[in-house]
Design a protein around this motif. Structure first.
Motif, PDB file in Angstrom:
ATOM      1  N   THR A   1     -47.995 -28.635  -8.147  1.00 49.26           N
ATOM      2  CA  THR A   1     -48.624 -27.406  -8.019  1.00 49.26           C
ATOM      3  C   THR A   1     -50.218 -27.461  -8.301  1.00 49.26           C
ATOM      4  O   THR A   1     -50.561 -28.260  -9.549  1.00 49.26           O
TER       5      THR A   1
ATOM      6  N   TRP B   1     -53.404 -25.088 -10.166  1.00 52.41           N
ATOM      7  CA  TRP B   1     -53.727 -24.289 -11.463  1.00 52.41           C
ATOM      8  C   TRP B   1     -53.809 -22.915 -11.220  1.00 52.41           C
ATOM      9  O   TRP B   1     -53.794 -21.917 -12.040  1.00 52.41           O
ATOM     10  N   ASN B   2     -54.282 -22.413 -10.085  1.00 51.56           N
ATOM     11  CA  ASN B   2     -54.883 -20.997  -9.551  1.00 51.56           C
ATOM     12  C   ASN B   2     -53.648 -19.983  -9.535  1.00 51.56           C
ATOM     13  O   ASN B   2     -54.227 -18.913  -9.856  1.00 51.56           O
TER      14      ASN B   2
ATOM     15  N   LYS C   1     -44.181 -31.043 -11.465  1.00 51.29           N
ATOM     16  CA  LYS C   1     -45.222 -31.335 -11.998  1.00 51.29           C
ATOM     17  C   LYS C   1     -46.392 -30.330 -11.775  1.00 51.29           C
ATOM     18  O   LYS C   1     -47.030 -30.112 -10.870  1.00 51.29           O
TER      19      LYS C   1
ATOM     20  N   THR D   1     -49.160 -27.692  -3.293  1.00 51.11           N
ATOM     21  CA  THR D   1     -50.068 -26.962  -2.766  1.00 51.11           C
ATOM     22  C   THR D   1     -51.321 -27.654  -3.594  1.00 51.11           C
ATOM     23  O   THR D   1     -51.377 -27.945  -4.773  1.00 51.11           O
ATOM     24  N   GLY D   2     -52.420 -27.743  -2.778  1.00 49.31           N
ATOM     25  CA  GLY D   2     -53.805 -28.479  -3.679  1.00 49.31           C
ATOM     26  C   GLY D   2     -54.902 -28.416  -2.499  1.00 49.31           C
ATOM     27  O   GLY D   2     -54.736 -27.700  -1.644  1.00 49.31           O
ATOM     28  N   SER D   3     -55.910 -29.326  -2.794  1.00 52.02           N
ATOM     29  CA  SER D   3     -56.939 -29.422  -1.922  1.00 52.02           C
ATOM     30  C   SER D   3     -56.579 -30.297  -0.796  1.00 52.02           C
ATOM     31  O   SER D   3     -55.744 -30.974  -0.556  1.00 52.02           O
TER      32      SER D   3
ATOM     33  N   THR E   1     -56.164 -34.207  -1.550  1.00 45.67           N
ATOM     34  CA  THR E   1     -55.014 -34.473  -2.035  1.00 45.67           C
ATOM     35  C   THR E   1     -53.877 -34.437  -1.150  1.00 45.67           C
ATOM     36  O   THR E   1     -53.121 -35.604  -1.181  1.00 45.67           O
TER      37      THR E   1
ATOM     38  N   LEU F   1     -52.884 -26.289   1.835  1.00 46.23           N
ATOM     39  CA  LEU F   1     -54.081 -26.864   1.330  1.00 46.23           C
ATOM     40  C   LEU F   1     -55.152 -25.746   1.221  1.00 46.23           C
ATOM     41  O   LEU F   1     -54.957 -24.746   1.103  1.00 46.23           O
ATOM     42  N   GLY F   2     -56.390 -26.185   1.607  1.00 42.74           N
ATOM     43  CA  GLY F   2     -57.486 -25.285   1.463  1.00 42.74           C
ATOM     44  C   GLY F   2     -57.765 -24.395   2.270  1.00 42.74           C
ATOM     45  O   GLY F   2     -57.115 -24.191   3.368  1.00 42.74           O
TER      46      GLY F   2
ATOM     47  N   CYS G   1     -56.811 -19.571  -2.728  1.00 40.42           N
ATOM     48  CA  CYS G   1     -57.260 -20.459  -1.514  1.00 40.42           C
ATOM     49  C   CYS G   1     -57.272 -19.599  -0.193  1.00 40.42           C
ATOM     50  O   CYS G   1     -58.034 -19.926   0.870  1.00 40.42           O
TER      51      CYS G   1
ATOM     52  N   GLU H   1     -65.111 -25.936   1.238  1.00 41.70           N
ATOM     53  CA  GLU H   1     -64.613 -25.010   0.253  1.00 41.70           C
ATOM     54  C   GLU H   1     -65.347 -25.048  -1.021  1.00 41.70           C
ATOM     55  O   GLU H   1     -65.186 -26.265  -1.682  1.00 41.70           O
TER      56      GLU H   1
ATOM     57  N   PHE I   1     -46.384 -17.804   4.766  1.00 45.33           N
ATOM     58  CA  PHE I   1     -47.490 -18.003   4.116  1.00 45.33           C
ATOM     59  C   PHE I   1     -48.161 -19.318   4.279  1.00 45.33           C
ATOM     60  O   PHE I   1     -47.452 -20.234   3.842  1.00 45.33           O
TER      61      PHE I   1
HETATM   62  P1  NAD Z   1     -55.786 -30.565  -6.365  1.00 50.57           P
HETATM   63  O1  NAD Z   1     -55.556 -31.141  -5.125  1.00 50.57           O
HETATM   64  O2  NAD Z   1     -56.840 -31.127  -7.156  1.00 50.57           O
HETATM   65  O3  NAD Z   1     -54.195 -30.705  -7.312  1.00 50.57           O
HETATM   66  C1  NAD Z   1     -53.294 -30.098  -6.908  1.00 50.57           C
HETATM   67  C2  NAD Z   1     -51.955 -30.830  -7.597  1.00 50.57           C
HETATM   68  O4  NAD Z   1     -52.000 -32.012  -6.940  1.00 50.57           O
HETATM   69  C3  NAD Z   1     -52.301 -30.898  -9.068  1.00 50.57           C
HETATM   70  O5  NAD Z   1     -50.874 -31.016  -9.803  1.00 50.57           O
HETATM   71  C4  NAD Z   1     -52.532 -32.472  -9.324  1.00 50.57           C
HETATM   72  O6  NAD Z   1     -52.213 -33.133 -10.483  1.00 50.57           O
HETATM   73  C5  NAD Z   1     -51.749 -33.047  -7.901  1.00 50.57           C
HETATM   74  N1  NAD Z   1     -52.351 -34.296  -7.457  1.00 50.57           N
HETATM   75  C6  NAD Z   1     -53.656 -34.627  -7.532  1.00 50.57           C
HETATM   76  N2  NAD Z   1     -53.665 -35.840  -6.866  1.00 50.57           N
HETATM   77  C7  NAD Z   1     -52.503 -36.458  -6.642  1.00 50.57           C
HETATM   78  C8  NAD Z   1     -52.095 -37.443  -5.719  1.00 50.57           C
HETATM   79  N3  NAD Z   1     -52.565 -38.479  -5.473  1.00 50.57           N
HETATM   80  N4  NAD Z   1     -50.539 -37.472  -5.693  1.00 50.57           N
HETATM   81  C9  NAD Z   1     -50.006 -36.662  -6.110  1.00 50.57           C
HETATM   82  N5  NAD Z   1     -50.323 -35.332  -6.744  1.00 50.57           N
HETATM   83  C10 NAD Z   1     -51.590 -35.362  -6.927  1.00 50.57           C
HETATM   84  O7  NAD Z   1     -55.981 -28.945  -6.292  1.00 50.57           O
HETATM   85  P2  NAD Z   1     -56.365 -27.988  -7.549  1.00 50.57           P
HETATM   86  O8  NAD Z   1     -57.623 -28.215  -7.930  1.00 50.57           O
HETATM   87  O9  NAD Z   1     -55.463 -28.019  -8.369  1.00 50.57           O
HETATM   88  O10 NAD Z   1     -56.289 -26.454  -6.690  1.00 50.57           O
HETATM   89  C11 NAD Z   1     -57.206 -26.127  -5.670  1.00 50.57           C
HETATM   90  C12 NAD Z   1     -57.027 -26.522  -4.314  1.00 50.57           C
HETATM   91  O11 NAD Z   1     -55.699 -25.843  -4.077  1.00 50.57           O
HETATM   92  C13 NAD Z   1     -57.790 -25.559  -3.268  1.00 50.57           C
HETATM   93  O12 NAD Z   1     -58.480 -26.517  -2.517  1.00 50.57           O
HETATM   94  C14 NAD Z   1     -57.047 -24.461  -2.882  1.00 50.57           C
HETATM   95  O13 NAD Z   1     -57.340 -24.293  -1.641  1.00 50.57           O
HETATM   96  C15 NAD Z   1     -55.846 -24.924  -2.687  1.00 50.57           C
HETATM   97  N6  NAD Z   1     -54.701 -23.893  -2.800  1.00 50.57           N
HETATM   98  C16 NAD Z   1     -54.156 -23.797  -1.447  1.00 50.57           C
HETATM   99  C17 NAD Z   1     -53.093 -22.801  -1.556  1.00 50.57           C
HETATM  100  C18 NAD Z   1     -52.215 -22.638  -0.201  1.00 50.57           C
HETATM  101  O14 NAD Z   1     -51.396 -21.836  -0.352  1.00 50.57           O
HETATM  102  N7  NAD Z   1     -52.863 -23.051   0.722  1.00 50.57           N
HETATM  103  C19 NAD Z   1     -52.907 -22.177  -2.498  1.00 50.57           C
HETATM  104  C20 NAD Z   1     -53.677 -22.357  -3.828  1.00 50.57           C
HETATM  105  C21 NAD Z   1     -54.416 -23.328  -3.951  1.00 50.57           C
END
Ligand code: NAD
Length: 498
Positions: free
Chosen positions: A151, A153-154, A177, A229-231, A234, A253-254, A286, A387, A454
């Motif tokens: 997950t 942090w947001n 994690k 959920t992340g960028s 990632t 993602l983003g 996001c 983004e 969602f």
């Molecule tokens: P991030 O991608 O940097 O990290 C997200 C998670 O992935 C963290 O726990 C990180 O430690 C983990 N991670 C990073 N690299 C990895 C790898 N190689 N293998 C496995 N895990 C890995 O994102 P962030 O900065 O924490 O969050 C912001 C991003 O999340 C923005 O792009 C935002 O749009 C997106 N987001 C999307 C939604 C959605 O529902 N679509 C919701 C909230 C945030």
């Protein structure tokens, strides 16, 4: 603060344990720089231990009747409600969002726990007729095994609940994690789950970075499901790395979400919606509105009102009364956001307000950025395409609704979308034509409710959805069952006589 410099542990197989290496990292407040806690910096071996515990616990957990599993989620929801103020305060300190939004983040987890608790008595499959006599057909949902939950942090309480609540009620076990910027909230989440009665090994938390802990989870052969959920970057890396084991990978993602404001819109309402969507959570959602597409007839008036309103927003620590915009998550984010201001100016966009790091006036060592609005933005500029994940939005003038929809769709992402108009025909056209997983009519780009799907189209994900019934498809496999009670061999598609 009660939590200051306290040392925390991983939770594996029902016990709180240090990382094997004994290494640690700190979590700090983005509003003050204060250290809030020390966490285990885990490695692949810690992940392996957690996966082994989750795999062992799965054999029993999958057999616990789903309504009983749901009851634990009801208790978890009630505990979150009881501790709502405390968890929201912790969130304002560790993640930075202002208290009312932090309370909303916790409320979303309460809602999700109750909703998925109810699934314990549904998890509906289908029964169907058979094409043969004396034969009964049905499909049922089955759990899959150990789910790796990764997950950002947001939304440090809501997002874990979107993943962990449905995964649990479906009968899976978890290795969680959380992001390294919000481990304290991840740990509080798990503490409350344990208090709610989740048996040892069913939920495990392993703290540490994406490169070590996340990557091992993604590659571990005993983790058949990854939900992340992340960028976008990632997400792509995780998908590639999980391909070898043909894992189920669920990606959220983003976004680069837009609000469209047409000439016939209620402008006052639109300005309120834009302020909330662009600068709420300091633009770190996001679903944040980082583009505002405005029809020519109202462009000047909307720009004037929006800039005036943005300049009145008060920055400060999230826990203080009267603060509208909290800090951004860390200094790295602050630099990235400011680099986009420089990019926008370099591209020829007009900087209407903000565009600088905010300091002084009690902002101390925090990571604060002034709400920033660019005007006269071309839809192809980088500030209108990429983004930024900060309190920055771009005003893009257009001549009509056709151009507005084209511009809204002209990005790689497809998460949230919005239109302000009083014309019902235009609204329905937008609902059909906006390429996004979510469309709001006469509201900003944020405000999802937990019982609807969602997620997004295009570069926002890989076709799955969080929340609602759709989430169950991530955490179960369908099994089709045929029961032949004719006492003879009946061949489907061959024995076709009546
Ligand atoms: P991030 O991608 O940097 O990290 C997200 C998670 O992935 C963290 O726990 C990180 O430690 C983990 N991670 C990073 N690299 C990895 C790898 N190689 N293998 C496995 N895990 C890995 O994102 P962030 O900065 O924490 O969050 C912001 C991003 O999340 C923005 O792009 C935002 O749009 C997106 N987001 C999307 C939604 C959605 O529902 N679509 C919701 C909230 C945030």
């Amino acid at each position: 603060m009660a939590t200051a410099t306290k040392t925390f542990k991983n939770f594996i197989g029902g016990e709180w344990v240090d990382a094997g290496s004994g290494e640690t990292f700190e979590t700090t407040s983005p509003a003050t720089g204060e250290v809030l806690g020390v966490f285990p910096k885990s490695s692949a071996e810690d992940v392996d231990r957690a996966v082994a515990a989750a795999k062992a616990a799965y054999e029993e957990w999958r057999l616990v009747p789903a309504p009983r599993r749901g009851e634990i989620l009801f208790r978890f929801g009630a505990l979150l409600a009881e501790h709502k103020d405390e968890v929201a305060d912790l969130m304002a300190r560790e993640m930075g969002k202002v208290l009312p939004e932090a309370a909303g983040d916790v409320q979303e987890a309460i809602d999700m726990s109750y909703y998925m608790g109810g699934e314990g008595r549904r998890l509906f499959g289908q029964t169907t007729p058979s094409e043969l006599r004396d034969k009964f057909n049905m499909s049922v949902r089955q759990p899959i095994g150990v789910v790796g939950v990764i997950t950002p942090w947001n939304f440090p309480i809501a997002i874990p609940s979107w993943k962990i609540a449905p995964a649990l009620v479906c009968g899976n076990t978890i290795v969680f994690k959380p992001a390294t910027d919000t481990p304290l909230l991840g740990e509080r989440f798990v503490e409350l789950l344990v208090e709610a009665g989740v048996p040892g090994g069913v939920v495990n938390i392993v703290h540490g970075g994406g490169g070590e802990v996340g990557n091992r989870l993604v590659q571990h052969p005993d983790v058949p499901v990854i939900t992340l959920t992340g960028s976008r970057e990632t997400g792509v890396a995780v998908l590639q790395s999980a391909a070898e084991n043909l894992k189920h990978v669920h990606l959220e993602l983003g976004g680069k979400n837009a609000i469209i404001v047409l000439d016939d819109a209620d402008l006052e309402l639109a300005v309120e919606g834009i302020l909330w969507s662009a600068f709420g959570t300091s633009g770190q959602r996001c679903t944040a509105a980082s583009r505002v597409i405005v029809q020519q007839g109202v462009y000047d008036e909307l720009q004037k009102r929006l800039v005036g309103a943005a300049e009145k927003l008060r920055l400060g620590p999230g826990w203080e009364d009267g603060v509208d915009v909290g800090p951004v998550i860390n200094k790295r984010a602050l630099e990235k956001i400011h680099s986009y201001t420089e990019i926008g100016v370099g591209e020829g966009a007009k900087l209407l307000t903000g565009g600088e790091v905010a300091s002084g006036n009690g902002l101390g060592d925090g990571s604060f950025y002034r709400p920033t609005i660019f005007g006269d933005v071309d839809p192809q500029m980088r500030v209108a395409q990429e983004e930024i994940f900060g309190p920055t939005t771009a005003l893009i003038p257009v001549k009509d609704v056709d151009e507005a929809i084209r511009v809204s769709n002209g990005i790689e992402f497809g998460l949230s979308s919005s239109i302000f108009t009083r014309d019902v025909n235009t609204a329905f056209r937008a609902m059909r034509d906006l390429e996004a997983g979510i469309t709001y009519i006469n509201a900003g780009t944020i405000g999802a409710e937990v019982h609807l799907p969602f997620g997004g189209t295009k570069g926002t994900g890989n076709g799955h959805r969080e929340a609602g019934q759709a989430a169950l498809d991530v955490f179960t496999e369908w099994k089709s069952i045929y029961v032949d009670y004719s006492g003879k061999l009946q061949r489907a598609q061959i024995d076709t006589e009546l």
